[in-house]
Design a protein around this motif. Structure first.
Motif, PDB file in Angstrom:
ATOM      1  N   VAL A  21      38.332  12.159  38.446  1.00 39.23           N
ATOM      2  CA  VAL A  21      39.500  12.375  37.591  1.00 39.23           C
ATOM      3  C   VAL A  21      40.341  11.104  37.589  1.00 39.23           C
ATOM      4  O   VAL A  21      40.331  10.345  38.553  1.00 39.23           O
ATOM      5  CB  VAL A  21      40.368  13.580  38.037  1.00 39.23           C
ATOM      6  CG1 VAL A  21      39.615  14.873  37.908  1.00 39.23           C
ATOM      7  CG2 VAL A  21      40.895  13.410  39.442  1.00 39.23           C
ATOM      8  N   TYR A  22      41.013  10.873  36.472  1.00 31.77           N
ATOM      9  CA  TYR A  22      41.864   9.687  36.396  1.00 31.77           C
ATOM     10  C   TYR A  22      43.111  10.023  35.592  1.00 31.77           C
ATOM     11  O   TYR A  22      43.075  10.909  34.725  1.00 31.77           O
ATOM     12  CB  TYR A  22      41.114   8.503  35.788  1.00 31.77           C
ATOM     13  CG  TYR A  22      40.808   8.615  34.309  1.00 31.77           C
ATOM     14  CD1 TYR A  22      41.632   8.012  33.357  1.00 31.77           C
ATOM     15  CD2 TYR A  22      39.704   9.313  33.855  1.00 31.77           C
ATOM     16  CE1 TYR A  22      41.359   8.101  32.012  1.00 31.77           C
ATOM     17  CE2 TYR A  22      39.418   9.409  32.510  1.00 31.77           C
ATOM     18  CZ  TYR A  22      40.244   8.807  31.579  1.00 31.77           C
ATOM     19  OH  TYR A  22      39.972   8.905  30.248  1.00 31.77           O
ATOM     20  N   PRO A  23      44.223   9.351  35.889  1.00 28.92           N
ATOM     21  CA  PRO A  23      45.427   9.558  35.089  1.00 28.92           C
ATOM     22  C   PRO A  23      45.203   8.936  33.707  1.00 28.92           C
ATOM     23  O   PRO A  23      44.885   7.760  33.601  1.00 28.92           O
ATOM     24  CB  PRO A  23      46.524   8.834  35.873  1.00 28.92           C
ATOM     25  CG  PRO A  23      45.799   7.820  36.689  1.00 28.92           C
ATOM     26  CD  PRO A  23      44.429   8.376  36.964  1.00 28.92           C
ATOM     27  N   ALA A  24      45.341   9.764  32.653  1.00 31.91           N
ATOM     28  CA  ALA A  24      44.993   9.325  31.305  1.00 31.91           C
ATOM     29  C   ALA A  24      46.196   9.362  30.380  1.00 31.91           C
ATOM     30  O   ALA A  24      47.012  10.281  30.422  1.00 31.91           O
ATOM     31  CB  ALA A  24      43.897  10.228  30.743  1.00 31.91           C
ATOM     32  N   TYR A  57      38.773  14.151  33.149  1.00 27.45           N
ATOM     33  CA  TYR A  57      37.516  13.921  33.861  1.00 27.45           C
ATOM     34  C   TYR A  57      36.821  12.658  33.358  1.00 27.45           C
ATOM     35  O   TYR A  57      36.868  12.330  32.183  1.00 27.45           O
ATOM     36  CB  TYR A  57      36.551  15.094  33.667  1.00 27.45           C
ATOM     37  CG  TYR A  57      36.897  16.297  34.501  1.00 27.45           C
ATOM     38  CD1 TYR A  57      36.859  16.237  35.883  1.00 27.45           C
ATOM     39  CD2 TYR A  57      37.249  17.496  33.905  1.00 27.45           C
ATOM     40  CE1 TYR A  57      37.176  17.341  36.655  1.00 27.45           C
ATOM     41  CE2 TYR A  57      37.565  18.611  34.661  1.00 27.45           C
ATOM     42  CZ  TYR A  57      37.517  18.518  36.037  1.00 27.45           C
ATOM     43  OH  TYR A  57      37.823  19.612  36.795  1.00 27.45           O
ATOM     44  N   ARG A  58      36.154  11.997  34.299  1.00 26.17           N
ATOM     45  CA  ARG A  58      35.295  10.849  34.003  1.00 26.17           C
ATOM     46  C   ARG A  58      34.161  10.872  35.024  1.00 26.17           C
ATOM     47  O   ARG A  58      34.364  10.617  36.210  1.00 26.17           O
ATOM     48  CB  ARG A  58      36.074   9.542  34.132  1.00 26.17           C
ATOM     49  CG  ARG A  58      35.230   8.308  33.888  1.00 26.17           C
ATOM     50  CD  ARG A  58      36.062   7.042  34.167  1.00 26.17           C
ATOM     51  NE  ARG A  58      35.306   5.856  33.921  1.00 26.17           N
ATOM     52  CZ  ARG A  58      34.509   5.264  34.811  1.00 26.17           C
ATOM     53  NH1 ARG A  58      34.371   5.780  36.022  1.00 26.17           N
ATOM     54  NH2 ARG A  58      33.844   4.182  34.501  1.00 26.17           N
ATOM     55  N   LEU A  59      32.975  11.212  34.558  1.00 27.05           N
ATOM     56  CA  LEU A  59      31.830  11.333  35.448  1.00 27.05           C
ATOM     57  C   LEU A  59      30.752  10.356  34.989  1.00 27.05           C
ATOM     58  O   LEU A  59      30.183  10.501  33.905  1.00 27.05           O
ATOM     59  CB  LEU A  59      31.300  12.773  35.416  1.00 27.05           C
ATOM     60  CG  LEU A  59      30.158  13.132  36.334  1.00 27.05           C
ATOM     61  CD1 LEU A  59      30.540  12.907  37.800  1.00 27.05           C
ATOM     62  CD2 LEU A  59      29.749  14.581  36.124  1.00 27.05           C
ATOM     63  N   SER A  60      30.498   9.334  35.808  1.00 24.94           N
ATOM     64  CA  SER A  60      29.483   8.323  35.489  1.00 24.94           C
ATOM     65  C   SER A  60      28.178   8.706  36.178  1.00 24.94           C
ATOM     66  O   SER A  60      28.153   8.936  37.387  1.00 24.94           O
ATOM     67  CB  SER A  60      29.935   6.941  35.950  1.00 24.94           C
ATOM     68  OG  SER A  60      31.069   6.546  35.221  1.00 24.94           O
ATOM     69  N   LEU A  61      27.119   8.740  35.382  1.00 21.79           N
ATOM     70  CA  LEU A  61      25.828   9.221  35.863  1.00 21.79           C
ATOM     71  C   LEU A  61      24.717   8.243  35.522  1.00 21.79           C
ATOM     72  O   LEU A  61      24.776   7.551  34.514  1.00 21.79           O
ATOM     73  CB  LEU A  61      25.485  10.562  35.189  1.00 21.79           C
ATOM     74  CG  LEU A  61      26.496  11.690  35.280  1.00 21.79           C
ATOM     75  CD1 LEU A  61      26.112  12.812  34.326  1.00 21.79           C
ATOM     76  CD2 LEU A  61      26.591  12.190  36.702  1.00 21.79           C
ATOM     77  N   ASN A  89      44.213  20.400  37.106  1.00 25.14           N
ATOM     78  CA  ASN A  89      44.261  21.318  38.249  1.00 25.14           C
ATOM     79  C   ASN A  89      43.450  20.801  39.426  1.00 25.14           C
ATOM     80  O   ASN A  89      43.866  20.958  40.577  1.00 25.14           O
ATOM     81  CB  ASN A  89      43.784  22.706  37.840  1.00 25.14           C
ATOM     82  CG  ASN A  89      44.818  23.439  37.017  1.00 25.14           C
ATOM     83  OD1 ASN A  89      46.012  23.161  37.094  1.00 25.14           O
ATOM     84  ND2 ASN A  89      44.369  24.369  36.196  1.00 25.14           N
ATOM     85  N   LEU A  90      42.307  20.174  39.168  1.00 24.54           N
ATOM     86  CA  LEU A  90      41.527  19.610  40.270  1.00 24.54           C
ATOM     87  C   LEU A  90      42.334  18.545  41.000  1.00 24.54           C
ATOM     88  O   LEU A  90      42.370  18.518  42.225  1.00 24.54           O
ATOM     89  CB  LEU A  90      40.206  19.027  39.769  1.00 24.54           C
ATOM     90  CG  LEU A  90      39.315  18.412  40.859  1.00 24.54           C
ATOM     91  CD1 LEU A  90      38.935  19.447  41.911  1.00 24.54           C
ATOM     92  CD2 LEU A  90      38.083  17.782  40.242  1.00 24.54           C
ATOM     93  N   GLN A  91      43.017  17.689  40.254  1.00 25.31           N
ATOM     94  CA  GLN A  91      43.853  16.655  40.873  1.00 25.31           C
ATOM     95  C   GLN A  91      44.948  17.298  41.725  1.00 25.31           C
ATOM     96  O   GLN A  91      45.214  16.853  42.838  1.00 25.31           O
ATOM     97  CB  GLN A  91      44.460  15.741  39.802  1.00 25.31           C
ATOM     98  CG  GLN A  91      45.358  14.662  40.360  1.00 25.31           C
ATOM     99  CD  GLN A  91      44.641  13.660  41.230  1.00 25.31           C
ATOM    100  OE1 GLN A  91      43.425  13.471  41.115  1.00 25.31           O
ATOM    101  NE2 GLN A  91      45.357  12.998  42.102  1.00 25.31           N
ATOM    102  N   ARG A  92      45.561  18.346  41.208  1.00 26.55           N
ATOM    103  CA  ARG A  92      46.603  19.047  41.956  1.00 26.55           C
ATOM    104  C   ARG A  92      46.034  19.669  43.239  1.00 26.55           C
ATOM    105  O   ARG A  92      46.637  19.585  44.306  1.00 26.55           O
ATOM    106  CB  ARG A  92      47.235  20.131  41.076  1.00 26.55           C
ATOM    107  CG  ARG A  92      48.470  20.755  41.695  1.00 26.55           C
ATOM    108  CD  ARG A  92      49.175  21.725  40.755  1.00 26.55           C
ATOM    109  NE  ARG A  92      49.486  21.110  39.477  1.00 26.55           N
ATOM    110  CZ  ARG A  92      49.036  21.550  38.296  1.00 26.55           C
ATOM    111  NH1 ARG A  92      48.270  22.614  38.225  1.00 26.55           N
ATOM    112  NH2 ARG A  92      49.372  20.940  37.177  1.00 26.55           N
TER     113      ARG A  92
END
Length: 130
Positions: A21-24, A57-61, A89-92
């Motif tokens: 996750v990143y602040p966007a 979300y940012r998921l690098s695969l 919510n995940l960040q929280r």
């Protein structure tokens, strides 16, 4: 945003990063620069209070189909069903966990999250819009 040009059925070989996750920026979705009180978007100039920053979300695969390997990045709310919560919510939850556990070092929560993501994605086959 670009539209989907095609579909690719591929298996996930590995997770390329440990920050999911990143602040966007609300306007352009670029990564925000955060300090203890404020956020700033270098791309569009948006500013605000750090507590009001949105997360994405940012998921690098690394993925493989039958012939080739690809590095891809999946962004945004399409990952909500896989994580079971929004990125916000995940960040929280991560912040709350770190505060409750008294951990100054967030390495243990990051490691646990990476293991969970690896278990859910590595070796699984998905259809990616590219």
């Amino acid at each position: 945003m670009n539209s989907v040009q095609g579909l690719l059925a591929a298996s996930v070989i590995s997770i390329q990063n440990s920050c999911f996750v990143y602040p966007a920026c609300q306007n352009c979705f670029s990564r925000l620069l955060l300090d203890s009180r404020r956020f700033n978007c270098l791309k569009c100039g948006c500013t605000g209070e750090a507590k009001d920053a949105n997360y994405r979300y940012r998921l690098s695969l690394k993925i493989a189909d039958t012939n080739d390997l690809f590095d891809i990045t999946v962004f945004g709310s399409c990952l909500d069903p896989f994580f079971g919560v929004t990125a916000e919510n995940l960040q929280r939850y991560i912040q709350d966990f770190n505060q409750l556990s008294g951990e100054a070092n967030t390495e243990s929560s990051t490691r646990a999250l990476v293991q969970a993501v690896e278990t859910c994605f590595i070796g699984k086959r998905f259809i990616f819009g590219v």
